[in-house]
Design an enzyme around this catalytic site. Structure first.
Site, PDB file in Angstrom:
ATOM      1  N   ALA A 258       0.810  -1.209   0.000  1.00 45.16           N
ATOM      2  CA  ALA A 258       0.000   0.000   0.000  1.00 45.16           C
ATOM      3  C   ALA A 258       0.850   1.269   0.000  1.00 45.16           C
ATOM      4  CB  ALA A 258      -0.942  -0.015   1.203  1.00 45.16           C
ATOM      5  N   HIS A 259       0.170   2.409  -0.054  1.00 42.10           N
ATOM      6  CA  HIS A 259       0.830   3.711  -0.171  1.00 42.10           C
ATOM      7  C   HIS A 259       1.747   3.980   1.028  1.00 42.10           C
ATOM      8  CE1 HIS A 259      -2.861   4.462   2.130  1.00 42.10           C
ATOM      9  NE2 HIS A 259      -2.229   5.476   2.683  1.00 42.10           N
ATOM     10  N   ASN A 260       2.893   4.564   0.722  1.00 38.88           N
ATOM     11  CA  ASN A 260       3.886   5.010   1.715  1.00 38.88           C
ATOM     12  C   ASN A 260       4.632   3.884   2.414  1.00 38.88           C
ATOM     13  OD1 ASN A 260       2.897   7.571   1.115  1.00 38.88           O
ATOM     14  ND2 ASN A 260       1.647   7.707   2.957  1.00 38.88           N
ATOM     15  N   SER A 278       1.913   3.068   5.048  1.00 41.74           N
ATOM     16  CA  SER A 278       2.900   3.731   5.907  1.00 41.74           C
ATOM     17  C   SER A 278       3.626   2.798   6.862  1.00 41.74           C
ATOM     18  CB  SER A 278       2.237   4.868   6.705  1.00 41.74           C
ATOM     19  OG  SER A 278       1.699   5.846   5.832  1.00 41.74           O
TER      20      SER A 278
END
Length: 363
Positions: A258-260, A278
């Site tokens: 996922a993102h980050n 994250s």
């Protein structure tokens, strides 16, 4: 392509006994092996099926009597699975992509294509994209604007590389991998039920009708060298900063990063692994199949997660974890044993209970 057995022995650092001039075109399981196949019989149990095939040569375990097994030659290796890695590399021709740029490919005139390309039918390469030397891109793949792909990359059919994604050298993207899609970033106008439930550990308070507003992903994805990403896996771009995949990481099919997320070097994720936004992984983290890691966590280097593990809190370096929620593997085994004993314990407890006499009316 035929190869002499003695050449294979040299490449595998194997000890050769017998006729090294035999030609080998492929590898096979013992029962399926033909005269030009190298039979993989690294354990006695596998060798039992050699008579069912027609192999003349095999990889055997130390101490095996290759003559008694009816072979003309044998290879002996220190670490069989490592030998398999080198053997399959030598025997795998890879996807057939003609040299040059196929006439149906659409390459933006501002894109830069390195030396010795092999770009297949219906590939699309966008504005200001850069493709390194010796890149092989199979049919129907697309590389969006300003993306960077390093030398010796291999993109299989249907791969999607998003805008401004940066990919290192010798990267392999299996069919339909998607690098650089937007992440799951949405917000409600007021505090959502999810936020309330998370802060209260279960109570979302008054239920109010709400809608989701998208937070656009302005970051990118940066992938290091020697990375492999499996079929239908997705690595989302960061919201503001980049999602990062370190050098040497191997990601299986149907995984989602996922993102980050930041993955260190040489991590390995088996199929259906999901890493939420994250979260930061150290180096050499191993995720068994269907591992799930919650968002905003810190996972230390050299952590191993068994298959199906669900990670809800930070994990220090070097731990071996399993279960839902994740605990140390030895603790998980003890918990599982206790859980299996629980029905018997409850039956024994019930059988030992003494009835309490009811009080009489005159008491």
């Amino acid at each position: 392509m035929s190869q002499r057995l003695d050449d294979i022995a040299t490449a595998l650092s194997a000890r050769l006994e017998g006729d090294g001039s035999l030609t080998i075109t492929s590898a096979a399981e013992p029962a399926d092996a033909g005269p030009e196949d190298l039979a993989l019989a690294m354990q006695p149990a596998y060798a039992e099926r050699l008579p069912e095939g027609r192999a003349r040569a095999a990889i055997l375990w130390e101490g095996a009597d290759w003559r008694a097994l009816g072979l003309q030659a044998a290879l002996f290796v220190q670490r069989p699975r490592l030998a398999m890695a080198h053997l399959t590399q030598r025997l795998d021709p890879g996807p057939e992509i003609a040299s040059g740029i196929h006439p149906t490919a659409v390459v933006d005139p501002t894109a830069t294509i390195g030396a010795n390309p092999a770009i297949g039918p219906f590939v699309v390469i966008g504005r200001d994209a850069r493709i390194g030397d010796n890149a092989r891109i199979a049919s129907h793949a697309s590389v969006a604007e300003e993306a960077r792909i390093g030398d010796d990359a291999l993109l299989y059919n249907g791969v999607r590389v998003g805008a401004r994604v940066v990919i290192g050298d010798r990267v392999i993207l299996q069919p339909s991998a998607v690098i650089g899609a937007d992440g799951l970033s949405f917000v409600t106008p007021e505090t959502s039920g999810v936020e309330k439930a998370r802060s209260s550990l279960g109570d979302q308070g008054e239920i109010v009708r709400q809608s989701w507003t998208r937070i656009h992903s302005l970051g990118t994805v940066i992938i290091g060298n020697d990375v492999e990403i499996g079929a239908n896996s997705a690595v989302d771009r960061g919201t503001i900063r980049a999602t990062r995949i370190g050098n040497g990481c191997k990601i299986d099919n149907l995984c989602h990063i996922a993102h980050n997320v930041v993955m260190g070097d040489d991590c390995l994720a088996a199929a259906l692994t999901g890493i939420a936004g994250s979260t930061v992984l150290g180096d050499r983290v191993v995720c068994g199949g269907a591992t799930g890691i919650a968002d905003n966590l810190s996972i230390g280097s050299d952590v191993i997660f068994g298959g199906g593990t669900k990670v809800l809190s930070n994990v220090p370096a070097g731990r071996v974890m399993m279960g839902y929620p994740a605990v140390r593997m030895d603790q998980h085994v003890d918990m599982y044993k206790a859980l299996r004993r629980l029905p018997r314990v409850l039956r024994d407890l019930a059988s030992r209970q003494k009835p309490v006499p009811k009080s009489g009316a005159d008491d």
